[in-house]
Every structure is written in C-alpha cells, then in structure tokens.
Enzyme design. Structure first.
Site, mmCIF file in Angstrom:
data_model
loop_
_atom_site.group_PDB
_atom_site.id
_atom_site.type_symbol
_atom_site.label_atom_id
_atom_site.label_comp_id
_atom_site.label_asym_id
_atom_site.label_seq_id
_atom_site.Cartn_x
_atom_site.Cartn_y
_atom_site.Cartn_z
ATOM 1 N N LYS A 89 -34.830 -128.038 -53.697
ATOM 2 C CA LYS A 89 -35.516 -126.733 -53.593
ATOM 3 C C LYS A 89 -35.517 -126.047 -54.961
ATOM 4 C CE LYS A 89 -34.398 -126.633 -48.742
ATOM 5 N NZ LYS A 89 -34.149 -125.866 -47.523
ATOM 6 N N GLU A 122 -40.713 -124.186 -45.398
ATOM 7 C CA GLU A 122 -40.761 -123.072 -46.366
ATOM 8 C C GLU A 122 -42.163 -122.955 -46.961
ATOM 9 O OE1 GLU A 122 -37.338 -124.349 -48.647
ATOM 10 O OE2 GLU A 122 -36.102 -123.925 -46.896
ATOM 11 N N ASN A 150 -33.472 -132.759 -51.195
ATOM 12 C CA ASN A 150 -34.452 -131.746 -51.605
ATOM 13 C C ASN A 150 -33.685 -130.602 -52.270
ATOM 14 O OD1 ASN A 150 -36.401 -129.760 -51.762
ATOM 15 N ND2 ASN A 150 -36.558 -129.455 -49.540
ATOM 16 N N GLY A 179 -30.826 -124.564 -43.431
ATOM 17 C CA GLY A 179 -30.054 -123.630 -44.242
ATOM 18 C C GLY A 179 -29.252 -122.631 -43.415
ATOM 19 N N SER A 209 -29.376 -128.656 -42.071
ATOM 20 C CA SER A 209 -27.919 -128.537 -42.135
ATOM 21 C C SER A 209 -27.170 -129.857 -41.936
ATOM 22 C CB SER A 209 -27.428 -127.481 -41.144
ATOM 23 O OG SER A 209 -27.999 -126.219 -41.439
ATOM 24 N N GLU A 231 -37.666 -131.424 -38.938
ATOM 25 C CA GLU A 231 -36.752 -130.367 -39.382
ATOM 26 C C GLU A 231 -36.951 -129.138 -38.501
ATOM 27 O OE1 GLU A 231 -35.565 -131.094 -43.762
ATOM 28 O OE2 GLU A 231 -37.337 -129.840 -43.731
HETATM 29 P P1 PGA Z 1 -30.650 -127.790 -45.397
HETATM 30 O O1 PGA Z 1 -32.202 -127.961 -45.774
HETATM 31 O O2 PGA Z 1 -30.055 -129.168 -45.417
HETATM 32 O O3 PGA Z 1 -30.093 -126.889 -46.456
HETATM 33 O O4 PGA Z 1 -30.610 -127.189 -44.028
HETATM 34 C C1 PGA Z 1 -32.949 -129.016 -45.277
HETATM 35 C C2 PGA Z 1 -34.380 -128.915 -45.757
HETATM 36 O O5 PGA Z 1 -34.920 -127.806 -45.804
HETATM 37 O O6 PGA Z 1 -35.009 -129.932 -46.112
#
Ligand code: PGA
Length: 250
Positions: free
Chosen positions: A11, A96, A9, A172, A212, A166
């Site tokens: 983003k 998000e 992803n 993040g 993460s 998640e």
């Molecule tokens: P991240 O994001 O790997 O940067 O923690 C995961 C996600 O939001 O799908």
C-alpha cells in the site's frame, strides 16, 4: 494444478530506504520455493525493488495501473511503463481503489483488458462490505463483481487472472474471516467460474484470501481446499511475518 501464491501489498507504505531494508531481509529469509511470492511496492519503489530482486524467484506487482496506452493523464502510470521496470502482476479492484478512488466495474474491466493485452497478470480483488455480509448478500455481491469485470474474457484470457477474495470488513481491521467463511466463498467463486467456463479452467485458477492474514492465522486459512494463498497488507511490511506466512502451507 494451480499455484500457491503469497502476495504482499505494501500500500502507501515504505520509502526507498524502508523498501530496500524489507527486500534485503526477505532475501535473507528462508522460505519455501514451492510458493510463488509477489511483492507490490509503491510506483516510486518498483524500479529499485526490481533491481534488488534480480536473481531471486520473487515476482513484482504494481498496486494499480491506468487503462490507456499513454497520453495526457497527469499523474498516471501505464502498463508499458510497468513492464519496463520488471512488473509482471498488477493488483486491480482492491476495495480501497473501489471505495476511495471510485473505481467502478466498467473501469476495472478496461484495466483488466489493458493489463492482459500487455501481458501483465491481474490480481483481481473482490469482496463484500460488512453490510452485505450482514444482509446475507455476500455471494451475490462477489458474483456481480466477477461477472461485470471479468466474464467478458475468453477462456484463454481468464486463465491469466489471480482472484483475491478480500471481505472489506476484514481489511486492516484485525478481524479475519474464519477459515470456513473463506472456504465457503472460495468454493463458491470457483463454482461460479466453472459454470461460466469449465471445471477444468476453474480448478486451475488461484484464489487468494486477503484481510488481516497474519503468521498466527495463515496456516488454518491456507489449509482450506479452495484457498490457494493470501494477499497480505499489514503483515507484508515485516519480512519476518511475511516469511512465516509464506511458510504456512502444509
Ligand atoms: P491487511 O490488508 O492484510 O492489512 O488486512 C489486506 C489487503 O488490503 O490486501
């Protein structure tokens, strides 16, 4: 049996140039064909990435979608538009979207229905915030998210869903759920689906972990029985890291 999946992803990252470079590097990389790989770029790069991915086994996902067929919804994108540029998956219910864009269970239910009617497969995200985990309510929170937006579906329809667990406190932040915490939740989700539908159906659904995931921790997380892969944010922006994650299954 269910598929192992790694979905990247991106983003709101990577302009057209960066997207091309990332895809080129991914295509040059050597990764195991047995894992299904999905890339979710921004809307503006879907068409470009679709062209660059032609002839590969990598699938294309969007990060969001509107719930209506078409019409006066300035700034929105429909399922049909996504399909017309080669999209086959759509991420729905990402934390998000829930937190920043106020997407609630009812809206997500409508988006899930719209995606399935258009033969797009939802990657449906669930997960508790830190407070929910600290209060020991994480199972209950995830159960509510699943039942409110997915459990109206028929058995035939829900088979097309990929679930991503998640925990919001791990996204993040550099903080990961331990492999045991991931396994406990994934097993709980699978049992919850089995109770509502059937064990046979629940056993066929891929449940991804997100939050993460990096080359250094993917192997231990993916080794757990009910973890069928990952939804990767930050690490999906480096072809080398994403490739290492894709190659982290036993
Ligand atoms: P991240 O994001 O790997 O940067 O923690 C995961 C996600 O939001 O799908």
């Amino acid at each position: 049996m269910r598929k192992n999946i790694v979905a990247g992803n991106w983003k709101m990252n990577a302009d057209a140039q960066a997207a091309s470079t990332l895809i080129k590097n991914l295509k040059d990389a050597d990764f195991a064909e047995k894992t299904e790989v999905i890339i979710a770029p921004s809307y503006t790069n879907l068409s470009l990435v679709n062209e660059l991915l032609s002839g590969t086994s990598i699938h294309l996902s969007s990060q969001n979608m509107h719930q209506a067929d078409k019409g006066a919804f300035t700034g929105e994108v429909s399922a049909e538009m996504l399909k017309s540029v080669g999209v086959s998956y759509v991420i729905l219910g990402h934390s998000e979207r829930r937190a920043i864009f106020n997407e609630n269970a009812q809206l997500l239910k409508a988006k899930v229905d719209q995606a399935l009617e258009n033969e797009l497969k939802p990657i449906f995200c669930v997960g508790e915030e830190l407070k929910g985990r600290q209060e020991g309510k994480h199972f209950e929170i995830v159960e509510t998210q699943l039942s409110e937006s997915l459990f109206h579906l028929s058995a035939d329809a829900i088979r097309n869903i990929v679930i991503a667990y998640e925990p919001v406190w791990a996204i993040g932040t550099g903080e990961t759920a331990s492999p045991e915490q991931a396994q406990d939740m994934h097993a709980h989700i699978r049992q919850f689906i089995a109770d509502k539908y059937s064990t046979e159906l629940a056993d066929g659904i891929s449940i991804l972990y997100g939050g993460s995931v990096k080359p250094g921790n993917a192997k231990d997380i993916f080794a757990k029985a009910d973890v069928d892969g990952g939804l990767i944010g930050g690490a999906a922006l480096k072809a080398e890291d994403l490739t290492a994650i894709i190659n982290s299954f036993e």
